[in-house]
Design a protein around this motif. Structure first.
Motif, mmCIF file in Angstrom:
data_model
loop_
_atom_site.group_PDB
_atom_site.id
_atom_site.type_symbol
_atom_site.label_atom_id
_atom_site.label_comp_id
_atom_site.label_asym_id
_atom_site.label_seq_id
_atom_site.Cartn_x
_atom_site.Cartn_y
_atom_site.Cartn_z
ATOM 1 N N LYS A 25 0.859 -1.184 0.000
ATOM 2 C CA LYS A 25 0.000 0.000 0.000
ATOM 3 C C LYS A 25 0.896 1.234 0.000
ATOM 4 N N GLU A 27 1.218 5.302 0.666
ATOM 5 C CA GLU A 27 0.636 6.463 1.346
ATOM 6 C C GLU A 27 1.641 7.609 1.241
ATOM 7 N N LYS A 54 5.181 6.086 2.099
ATOM 8 C CA LYS A 54 5.442 4.942 2.964
ATOM 9 C C LYS A 54 4.655 3.744 2.457
ATOM 10 N N ASN A 55 5.263 2.571 2.530
ATOM 11 C CA ASN A 55 4.565 1.333 2.221
ATOM 12 C C ASN A 55 3.888 0.873 3.504
ATOM 13 N N THR A 56 2.580 1.087 3.587
ATOM 14 C CA THR A 56 1.815 0.707 4.775
ATOM 15 C C THR A 56 1.213 -0.680 4.650
ATOM 16 N N GLY A 57 1.580 -1.389 3.607
ATOM 17 C CA GLY A 57 1.067 -2.741 3.393
ATOM 18 C C GLY A 57 1.964 -3.803 3.997
ATOM 19 N N ASP A 58 1.718 -5.057 3.578
ATOM 20 C CA ASP A 58 2.470 -6.186 4.126
ATOM 21 C C ASP A 58 3.285 -6.930 3.072
ATOM 22 N N PRO A 84 7.741 -3.403 3.410
ATOM 23 C CA PRO A 84 6.638 -2.982 4.273
ATOM 24 C C PRO A 84 7.147 -2.168 5.467
ATOM 25 N N GLY A 85 6.469 -1.039 5.733
ATOM 26 C CA GLY A 85 6.838 -0.172 6.842
ATOM 27 C C GLY A 85 7.948 0.820 6.521
ATOM 28 N N THR A 87 10.004 3.767 3.989
ATOM 29 C CA THR A 87 9.646 4.919 3.171
ATOM 30 C C THR A 87 10.528 4.982 1.932
ATOM 31 N N ASN A 113 -4.110 -0.350 -2.581
ATOM 32 C CA ASN A 113 -5.033 0.617 -1.982
ATOM 33 C C ASN A 113 -5.400 1.770 -2.912
#
Length: 147
Positions: A25, A27, A54-58, A84-85, A87, A113
């Motif tokens: 994801k 953001e 930022k990658n807010t996915g998994d 993931p998590g 930037t 997303n």
């Protein structure tokens, strides 16, 4: 029988909803995905700005393409996947031609997303031209003497 169908329907619905939430994801940290240059001068500004995200996915986020609406704006994308998590950033260089700035950059990725993995980021502002001073031109408002 009705109870079993209801439970089956609920389980399928929950599974589909859970699957839709998995994956990378993206953001962006800039408000409204926009960077405002404000009023800038070509003489004092190089035109480079960075969009942080930022990658807010998994799963790893892969930026596959970054494209501008015109040749006056040159974006560059990250070469490596974003874990993931973590930037990343997309740098944008505007050529600083005098006048208003209103440009859109399309970011294509494997993000789940955003529709089709595409998200628009924008730059706005105004490049002010430096006033040219002609030393041969008679200045207005300066008193002259008549001798």
């Amino acid at each position: 029988m009705k109870s079993k169908l209801l439970w089956l329907f609920a389980a399928v619905t929950f599974s589909v909803g859970a699957m839709a939430q998995q994956g990378p994801k993206i953001e962006f940290l800039a408000k409204d995905n926009t960077i405002d240059y404000g009023k800038v001068s070509k003489d004092t500004d190089n035109g480079i700005r960075s969009f942080e995200f930022k990658n807010t996915g998994d799963a790893p986020l892969i930026i596959t393409n970054v494209q501008s609406t015109c040749g006056c704006t040159v974006p560059s994308k990250p070469k490596e996947p974003i874990a993931p998590g973590k930037t990343g950033k997309i740098e944008v260089k505007y050529n600083m031609n005098p006048g208003p700035i209103r440009k859109t950059i399309t970011v294509e990725s494997n993000a789940v997303n955003v529709e089709g993995g595409r998200v628009a980021i924008k730059i706005k502002g105004e490049v002010i031209a430096k006033d040219d001073v002609n030393i041969l031109e008679k200045k207005k408002g300066v008193p002259t003497s008549d001798y």
